[in-house]
Structures are given as structure tokens and as C-alpha cells.
Design a protein around this motif. Structure first.
Motif, short mmCIF file in Angstrom:
data_model
loop_
_atom_site.label_atom_id
_atom_site.label_comp_id
_atom_site.label_asym_id
_atom_site.label_seq_id
_atom_site.Cartn_x
_atom_site.Cartn_y
_atom_site.Cartn_z
N LYS A 14 0.82 -1.21 0.00
CA LYS A 14 0.00 0.00 0.00
C LYS A 14 0.85 1.26 0.00
O LYS A 14 0.50 2.26 -0.64
N GLU A 54 0.84 4.31 -2.60
CA GLU A 54 0.58 5.69 -2.16
C GLU A 54 1.68 6.64 -2.65
O GLU A 54 1.39 7.72 -3.18
N ASN A 113 1.68 9.83 -5.33
CA ASN A 113 2.01 11.19 -4.94
C ASN A 113 3.26 11.72 -5.63
O ASN A 113 3.41 12.92 -5.85
#
Length: 450
Positions: free
Chosen positions: A229, A233, A237
Motif C-alpha cells: 500500500k 501511495e 504522490n
């Protein structure tokens, strides 16, 4: 050969392995070299060699950092927040690591960069062994794994001879000071908290890992772990601007996937899992990454399968040491963070006597609690031993001692046939050893003397 460094003043901060290798390459480039070391000069074992080659050796006197330099090569272990590093940057003098130096001056090569919190060494070594069977004279294993890239460059004439395959295990410390470094293939294996004592925050650590792909181009390949995860993420970003190839142990829609019988690449069976000799489901993931990287580098499925089938693992990473009286002993000294120890514990079905401890990095031991049901006994030791004991004693039978030798004696005393004694420290070795290799060698010596 690159002539930009000829006659230019270059400062090398810190020797050790990478600094010494940088000096060797800079000598070849004809640079005017100054080495700054924190040690007293009479304790520098390379001092005579340095002086014989015209290298000026100094300590960390203030005036050294007020001189003008073409560039500065910083040992990755030196914190960039130290006053002299900050002063050099204030003066707009480039501060880079030896990885960047080698990349900058070498002829074009095929760089494959492996970073992440865990699995780097096993994956890098396996990838090197796969590719080197196909390109035996032009494949090299380098970086954080023990051979500095500058040393590889000097020994193999990479300044003049292009087209080599360079498998780089690269740490976040090495990535912090890159500028132009660009791999053709890169992977962030996974992300979990580490080096908070150096980086200051988890976010800073994770962002430093993402620098591995910041210079990659459309034609390059980034291997993305879609099971992680945090990787998802951070790559969202900090976008990846090149081709992405996915891998997974859970999602069969990934480009590379493994079920309980086979490894698949783009929907085709590549090879059966039973050819893999290293233990644990985490090693299946390492095999997935190495296979995907090798095939991205142009190898065939048969060539990859052959390399995987012949791979027997990496020293200090869940390394089998011996079996005595029905008890198996494993050296996982490279388990220098909590997640590495969690992965090691998951690799065993047998009861585990866990030896853990070392330098206090301030990492939480909370993630280990759910795996303590498989731990017959925890023996905590070293600088962080007391805190580890306090945090985990309610999750399993635990005992506290001073050092690794005493910890092993406790383990031997309580071990029974069918048990596993596992050294997986959760942290670095710097409270009692110079490196994880020294710790692992000491453990193996102690085990073999039982």
C-alpha cells in the motif's frame, strides 16, 4: 575518458569502502583530491597509499570546508545535516555520492537499480546470477551490497567500455545525493519504517526511496509492487514517468504473478515454484522481481528459469547454518528492521527461538506482536534489548541478556528437537559490531562451536 575532473579540486568526505573507491576513480580521472576523515590521521590504514598517490588527507577543520571544490563526494553514511555538509551546500558546491560520480563519468551502461526496505540483497544477487549466466563477462553486482560502483568502474574499465549490465543494490542513503543517476530498470521492493534515526521521519525515508525513478525516461521500466500500500501511495504522490510493470503475490491480474504452483509472466507460465530453493513466501516475491527485471533486460523465460533453479540464497539472509540435535540454526543478521524480522518469522512453521536486539534506532516493535504466537521464546539483547523485552514480554515468553553470545547460550539451553533458533535482530549492529556481516559471522562461529 571523461576529462572534466582533470586537475579539478575534489573533496572526498569519509573513506570506508565507498570513499576509497571514489578516490581510486578520481585518481584515474586526474583529479586533485582531498580526503576529510573524522579519525585521527594515524588511525587511517590507507594513509600511506593515499599520500603516495598525491592525495591530501585532513580531518574536519573548519578551514577545509571554506576552500573551493569542483565537487564533493560524500560517504552515504555521513548525515547530510552535519554542519560541514550544510556549509558546503550553502556555498553551492555540489555534494554527491560515489554512485552519482561513477554514473556521471562512465560510458553508457545498463543500470538495474534495486531498492526498498527488505529483499534488496537477495533480489539483487539472484538477478546478477541470472544475467551473468547469459552475459558472463559484462555483468556486475555493485552498490550497497558490498562493492562500490566506483570500484566496479575502475576494475572493469567502465569509463571506456559500454554495454555492461550493472545490478545495483541501492540504499536510501545513496539515493539522497543523486543528481543525474538514471537506471533503465528499477524497483522499490516494498516500504516499511527504517533509518528514522538518520532520516528524521517515515515520510522523508519513503520519499528518498522514490528518487530511484525520478530521472527515468519513457523507454525505461519501473517494476511496481501492487501488494504494498505504501508503494502505491508514494508512487501516486510522486508520479512515475516511465513504463510500469506490475508484480503481485495476491492479484492474478498483475504482469508478474505467483500462485501456489507457478510463476507467471504476462499470463504465461514461466516456471514451477518447486525449482525455487530459498525458503519463505517472501522469497517468491524476490524471484518475481528478479524474473521481471531480467526479462525487461532482454532475457528469455528459459534463461531466467535456469538462473532461478540454481540460486541457493544469500549469506546473512535467513541463511541456514547447521542442524544439531534436531534443532536448526539460521543466520538472518541482515534483518536490520522490524519488517525484515516479521518476514523471517513468517518463513517458518516450526517453533522459533528468536534472538533479537542491537543498536537503538527507535523503531516500534508493535508490528511483531501478531507473529509472536509462533515464537517459543524471545531472547532480547543489546542496546535496544530492554525496550524490546518490555514491549514484547506480554506477547511471548521472553528473556533479557547483554549480548549475542549470551543470547545463543540461552537459546541452546531451551531448544528442543524440531525447534528453529533464528538470529533476526530487527535493527542494525552498531552497538556491538561494525556491520551486520561481522555480527552474522560471529553468530555462525558461535553456532559451529556448540
Amino acid at each position: 575518458m571523461d576529462n572534466r575532473y582533470k586537475g579539478k579540486k575534489v573533496l572526498v568526505l569519509g573513506l570506508a569502502r565507498s570513499g576509497t573507491a571514489a578516490v581510486k576513480l578520481l585518481l584515474k580521472l586526474g583529479a586533485d583530491i582531498t580526503v576529510s576523515e573524522s579519525k585521527p590521521l594515524d588511525e587511517i590504514k590507507e594513509l600511506n597509499w593515499l599520500k603516495e598517490n598525491g592525495v591530501r588527507v585532513v580531518n574536519q577543520e573548519k578551514e577545509v570546508f571554506e576552500e573551493d571544490y569542483f565537487t564533493v563526494i560524500k560517504n552515504p553514511g555521513i548525515n547530510g545535516k552535519l554542519w560541514f555538509v550544510k556549509r558546503l551546500r550553502e556555498r553551492n558546491i555540489p555534494v554527491i555520492t560515489e554512485i552519482e560520480l561513477a554514473f556521471d563519468v562512465c560510458a553508457p551502461q545498463h543500470y538495474i537499480a534495486v531498492t526498498g526496505s527488505n529483499g534488496k540483497t537477495t533480489t539483487s544477487t539472484l538477478l546478477y546470477e541470472i544475467i551473468s549466466k547469459v552475459h558472463p563477462d559484462k555483468t556486475h553486482l555493485s552498490g550497497n551490497i558490498g562493492v562500490a560502483l566506483c570500484e566496479t568502474a575502475v576494475e572493469n574499465d567502465l569509463l571506456n567500455d559500454p554495454g555492461h549490465y550493472i545490478v545495483l543494490e541501492i540504499s536510501n542513503f545513496q539515493l539522497l545525493d543523486i543528481d543525474k543517476f538514471r537506471p533503465e530498470i528499477a524497483v522499490i521492493m516494498n516500504l516499511s519504517a527504517d533509518h528514522l534515526d538518520f532520516m528524521g521521519s517515515e515520510d522523508a525515508y519513503y520519499r528518498s526511496k522514490c528518487r530511484v525513478y525520478e530521472n527515468m525516461r519513457d523507454s525505461d521500466v519501473f517494476l511496481k509492487n501492487i501488494d504494498d500500500k505504501l508503494v502505491g501511495e508514494y508512487t501516486k504522490n510522486i508520479p512515475v514517468h516511465c513504463k510500469q510493470v506490475t508484480y503481485s503475490l495476491e492479484n492474478d491480474t498483475a504482469d508478474y504473478y505467483a500462485d501456489d504452483k507457478f510463476v507467471y509472466g504476462f499470463g504465461k507460465k514461466l516456471f514451477p515454484l518447486d525449482i525455487i530453493k530459498v525458503v519463505g513466501r517472501h522469497n517468491v516475491q524476490n524471484v518475481l522481481v528478479a524474473s521481471a527485471a531480467a526479462m525487461a533486460a532482454g532475457l528469455t523465460a528459459d534463461e531466467v528459469s535456469k538462473g532461478v533453479g540454481e540460486f541457493k540464497g544469500v549469506e546473512h539472509r535467513i541463511e541456514f547454518v547447521r542442524e544439531l540435535n534436531g534443532v536448526k540454526y539460521y543466520n538472518d543478521s541482515k534483518g536490520t528492521n522490524v519488517d525484515a524480522t516479521r518476514i523471517a518469522l513468517k518463513a517458518f512453521d516450526a517453533p522459533v527461538i528468536l534472538l533479537a536486539g542491537g543498536h537503538e534506532k527507535g523503531l516500534s516493535f508493535e508490528p511483531l506482536k501478531e507473529y509472536m504466537n509462533g515464537v517459543k521464546k524471545l531472547v532480547a539483547y543489546g542496546e535496544c534489548g530492554q525496550r524490546m523485552y518490555d514491549e514484547l514480554k506480554d506477547s511471548c515468553d521472553a528473556e533479557l541478556t547483554d549480548n549475542l553470545e549470551h543470547a545463543l547460550k540461552i537459546a541452546v539451553k531451551c531448544a528442543e528437537k524440531g525447534d528453529v533458533v533464528l538470529l533476526s535482530p530487527t535493527t542494525s549492529s552498531y552497538d556491538q559490531y561494525t556491520c551486520f556481516e561481522e555480527r552474522g559471522e560471529h553468530f555462525k562461529k558461535l553456532v559451529n562451536e556448540i
